[in-house]
Each structure stands twice: as C-alpha cells, then as structure tokens.
Design an enzyme around this catalytic site. Structure first.
Site, PDB file in Angstrom:
ATOM      1  N   GLU A 197      33.899  62.598 -14.509  1.00  0.00           N
ATOM      2  CA  GLU A 197      33.469  61.615 -13.499  1.00  0.00           C
ATOM      3  C   GLU A 197      34.656  61.199 -12.657  1.00  0.00           C
ATOM      4  OE1 GLU A 197      31.349  58.066 -14.687  1.00  0.00           O
ATOM      5  OE2 GLU A 197      30.260  59.189 -16.227  1.00  0.00           O
ATOM      6  N   GLU A 237      31.625  58.243 -22.319  1.00  0.00           N
ATOM      7  CA  GLU A 237      32.550  57.093 -22.395  1.00  0.00           C
ATOM      8  C   GLU A 237      32.411  56.331 -23.712  1.00  0.00           C
ATOM      9  OE1 GLU A 237      31.659  54.779 -18.861  1.00  0.00           O
ATOM     10  OE2 GLU A 237      33.039  55.963 -17.686  1.00  0.00           O
TER      11      GLU A 237
HETATM   12  C1  BGP Z   1      30.913  55.053 -15.607  1.00  0.00           C
HETATM   13  C2  BGP Z   1      29.571  55.458 -16.096  1.00  0.00           C
HETATM   14  C3  BGP Z   1      28.637  55.953 -15.061  1.00  0.00           C
HETATM   15  C4  BGP Z   1      28.845  55.425 -13.665  1.00  0.00           C
HETATM   16  C5  BGP Z   1      30.284  55.164 -13.288  1.00  0.00           C
HETATM   17  C6  BGP Z   1      30.492  54.352 -12.039  1.00  0.00           C
HETATM   18  O1  BGP Z   1      31.354  53.995 -16.405  1.00  0.00           O
HETATM   19  O2  BGP Z   1      29.652  56.490 -17.062  1.00  0.00           O
HETATM   20  O3  BGP Z   1      27.359  55.834 -15.584  1.00  0.00           O
HETATM   21  O4  BGP Z   1      27.945  54.512 -13.287  1.00  0.00           O
HETATM   22  O5  BGP Z   1      31.007  54.554 -14.318  1.00  0.00           O
HETATM   23  O6  BGP Z   1      30.341  52.980 -12.314  1.00  0.00           O
HETATM   24  P1  BGP Z   1      29.419  52.007 -11.488  1.00  0.00           P
HETATM   25  O7  BGP Z   1      28.087  52.650 -11.461  1.00  0.00           O
HETATM   26  O8  BGP Z   1      29.429  50.728 -12.240  1.00  0.00           O
HETATM   27  O9  BGP Z   1      30.003  51.881 -10.144  1.00  0.00           O
END
Ligand code: BGP
Length: 488
Positions: A386, A193
């Site tokens: 993701e 990201e």
């Molecule tokens: C993205 C990241 C991850 C992950 C995901 C979910 O931004 O790359 O590391 O955590 O989001 O977000 P969160 O954990 O804040 O729910």
C-alpha cells in the site's frame, strides 16, 4: 555509477479491501461484519478540531449497528459498489496494464458467522469468478484473508481475537480459500497491517475498549493469537499451495528522532521496536524479540503462550515482508511537540515535510530508508502492498479529474523505490492504494480519494457510482508500460 532500474519481473499493481469497495453488505448470504458496524462519524473528520483520524468504536454504537438495517448510516455497507461493478473495474485494471491486483476476501461472505458448518457457496463462487477473470487477463493476484472485517458473530460469541478459538476458525477459513483458489492465487497475506491490533484495536483485533478490564493485556493476547494463526496458515500453505508465497504485513511507521538529544534517539529506537519491528520480527525471525519483555512489563501484560505456539512461530516464518507506507513521523520526548495527522494514529510534526490535506507527512525518502532498513534486517523479498495519496478531487463538467498532486506523490515514491533497488534492496512489487476510489478506512469518507479511477459517490453514499479515469490513470499506465522508466 549505479543506474537503478526496476527488474523486468516487477509486479506493478493496485490494491483494495473488500469492506471498503464491495458494498452489498447483505447480498448472496454475506453475514454482517465488524466494518459494516462502523457508523458515519458524528462529526465529519474535516470539521474536527483535533487531528484524531477516526472515531473509536463503543459498545453503544456497536449494539445499535447490530440491529440496524439502514445502509445509509454505515459507509462500509455501500463502499464503491464494486460487488456490482467488478467486471468493468477489472477491465479498467487491464487497460491500465496492472500486473497484479491486491484485494481482500470478506470472511463473512465465505463463512457468514465465522463458525458455520459449511462455507457459503455464493460467496465462494463470487471470488472464483473475479479471480478467473483476472487470470484470463493475465493479472496476478495478491489476496489478503483478513483486512479488518470479521463476522460479528465471532465478536458476539467469542469476544473476537482475544479468544484462542479464533485461531482454529481462521485456519479453517484459510483452508477453504487454499482449496478453492490455490490454482489462481500466487501471493497470500493472512493479515493486513497486523500491528493495527495495537493502534486501532477494533479494526485489528475486534476489541471494544469499554468491554475490556485490562485493555493492553487483551490487545497483546489477541495479537499473539493472530501471530499463531499466521504461522499455522504458513504451515498449511506449504502442503496445500506449495508454489504460492505467503507474506506478512504491517503498517510501517518510519521514525526520525526530533533532535540529537540521546533521549530522543532512545525514544526513536523504542518507537521503531514497539510499532514496527516487534511484529515483523515475530513473523520473519520466528520468535518474540527480547526487547518486548520491557514493553509488556511497562503495561502489565503477561501473555498466555504455549510451547506449541512457540514452535509454530519458529518453524513457520513468512516468505516475504510487506507493508503499507504513507508518511513518516517524528520521535520525541517533548510532549508539547506539534502534532499532525496520520494513518489511524496521531503523529508529531516534522518541519521539513509537507502534509496532505489530512495532515499526513509526505516523505518519499522515508520509503527508501524503510526499504533499506527492512532488507538489512531480514534479507527477504519486499512487497510494498500500500502507498498512495488521499486527496479531495474535483470532478469537472467534462467528466475529467485533474490530479497533478497525486501524480507528484506517486512519482516521488516510485522514484524512491527505484533508488532503494539501486541500494541493493530486493523489492518485488508495488500495489498502489487504492487503485479505485473507495471509502477511507480511517475517516470513512469517500471524498478522501486515492484512486486513479474516480467513483461518482459522496460521503453519504449518494451518486451514480459510475467510474471515470483521472489524469493519474494515464500517468500510471505509462509508468507501468515503461517499467518505471517514464515517470514524467
Ligand atoms: C491502511 C489500510 C487501508 C487504507 C489505508 C489508507 O491503514 O490498510 O485499508 O484505508 O490505510 O488509510 P485511510 O483510508 O484512512 O486514508
């Protein structure tokens, strides 16, 4: 009539990040890193009145963390204790039928300070073992080199990514990874990201706001250094791992104009350009797009860019595009528009969509739209690195977890990917986030669970850390074994 199907080669997988799963923050020579320094939120996210998903890092909190040995106060120091459980986790991934596992390497395990003369042999040996185990079981690897955490020494000594010196240090780290794991890894992502540099600068480019005189300038200069580092890693890969594919990745925000008012349409165009396209255009087209000039101008940002940088960007674009996708948002010029939560951002509410318990707007159609838009623009393979649902789960007395909400979310999004494939989009893989429960990146809670595998731990890191299969485990297993045909 088009009968959309996943290609036979489709890479079904799961994703994690080192700082969120590994724990063992100071074992086997690992250095302290920037995620280890994020303290438990002073006010837990679910008790805050606003919908800000994260607490910003300050100099005060950062300084306190540097000298604090207390593991309990820092959730990323324990994670899911994967460093101790990795063999059983990979066994579970194998049982699930994963074709590919996306994980990140902790820079501070390989170079504890980031600029050490030699890499840490124990850190190198650890990932070698993990990768060999996956390889032995026929699970391919997608490896992220930079998933938010960098050795704190790089912040203390150089000021983080705003310093050009980090480019060389990162490339040296990449070189060590290619040399040690090039025979085992098929897909590499230099940066997770990359647009996080803008929406969460501490995570993305390791900047602490109260230390910067001209924050926007530092953010975009730091991003420029990451773009150049990315290009140099692509260049290096061509020599060292010519058979591997190197991708770029952003957190993809799908925007809809709130109304057909031209002002909202224009806002939507700018939101798409400034939050999404700017980043992938640089890494996929090899040049800064014309529209960023006005964007930089509005913030008084003037980048320090050399001719050599521009040549590197031009000649070293990525092989595939990847992104995280969780929700969509609304673009509006109306400042009073209702707000809701989002992935490290606050977004405007869409009345047509339901939200998760954290306010994220569930929108599988937005994923189909996003896939079409990206493919139209670049005509390159796309990897969804993701996607998943963070939710509170109930652990039953018989060790089961019934999570139909997660199954619904995954089903609808996988169905949307299938439709996008029917639209002609070249989607090559899907690594569901986070395949096993881990500490949330934004809210830093273990109780915001994503996994199809439950980890017995609470928000303060108490628990046995034993692993249990949720109902979604067998659902995803069936989805994979039927190559996305059986989504019932
Ligand atoms: C993205 C990241 C991850 C992950 C995901 C979910 O931004 O790359 O590391 O955590 O989001 O977000 P969160 O954990 O804040 O729910």
């Amino acid at each position: 009539m088009i009968d959309a199907r996943f290609p036979k080669t489709f890479l079904w997988g799961g994703a994690t990040a080192a700082s969120q799963v590994e724990g063992s923050w100071n074992s086997d020579g690992k250095g302290l890193d920037t995620q280890d320094c994020r303290p438990l939120p002073a006010v837990p996210f679910h008790r805050r009145k606003d919908s800000c998903p994260f607490e910003e890092m300050t100099s005060e909190k950062y300084q306190a963390a540097l000298s604090c040995e207390d593991e309990g106060a820092y959730p990323f120091r324990w994670g899911s204790r994967e460093y101790d459980h990795w063999r059983e986790d990979i066994e579970l991934y194998d049982e699930l039928g994963l074709k590919i596992y996306r994980l990140s390497i902790s820079w501070a395990r390989i170079f504890p300070n980031g600029d050490d003369p030699e890499p840490n042999p124990k850190g190198l040996a650890h990932y070698r073992e993990v990768f060999e185990e996956c390889h032995r079981r026929g699970i391919k690897l997608l490896v992220t080199m930079h998933h938010y955490a960098i050795p704190v020494h790089l912040v203390n000594e150089y000021g983080g990514w705003k310093n050009r010196k980090l480019i060389d240090l990162f490339v040296r780290y990449a070189k060590v990874l290619f040399a040690n794991y090039g025979d085992l890894v098929d897909y590499w992502l230099p940066f997770n990201e990359i647009n996080a540099g803008r929406f969460n600068p501490y995570n993305g480019v390791s900047l602490i706001r109260d230390r910067e005189e001209h924050f926007d300038q530092s953010v975009h200069q730091a991003l420029h250094h990451q773009f150049v580092a990315n290009a140099r890693v692509v260049q290096l890969a061509k020599c060292m791992v010519p058979n591997a594919m190197v991708g770029c990745m952003i957190a993809r925000f799908c925007h809809y104009p709130a109304t057909c008012n031209p002002a909202d349409q224009l806002q939507c165009l700018h939101d798409e350009q400034y939050t999404n396209w700017y980043y992938t255009d640089v890494m996929m087209r090899g040049a800064y797009p014309a529209y960023v000039n006005r964007y930089f101008d509005s913030m008084g940002v003037v980048l320090d860019v050399t001719q050599e940088d521009l040549e590197l960007l031009r000649l070293n674009t990525c092989d595939f595009v990847s992104f995280s996708y969780y929700f969509s948002q609304v673009s509006t010029t109306d400042e009073g528009w209702e707000k809701t939560g989002g992935n490290l951002v606050v977004s405007s509410k869409n009345p047509y969509l339901e939200t998760s318990e954290w306010g994220w707007q569930k929108d599988p159609t937005g994923l189909r739209i996003t896939l079409n838009q990206i493919y139209d623009r670049y005509q390159k393979p796309i990897f969804i690195t993701e996607n998943g649902l963070g939710a509170k789960d109930t652990f039953e007395p018989d060790n089961s977890v019934h999570d139909p909400y997660r199954i619904d979310y995954l089903r609808s999004h996988i169905q949307a990917i299938k439709e996008a494939i029917g639209d002609g989009v070249d989607v090559i893989g899907y690594t569901m986030w986070g395949i096993i429960d881990l500490v949330s990146c934004g809210s830093q809670q273990m109780s915001k669970r994503y996994g199809v595998i439950y980890v017995d731990a609470d928000d303060e890191g108490r628990g046995s850390f034993r692993r249990f299969k949720k109902d979604s485990f067998s659902w995803y297993q069936k989805c994979i074994s039927s190559n996305g045909e059986d989504l019932a």
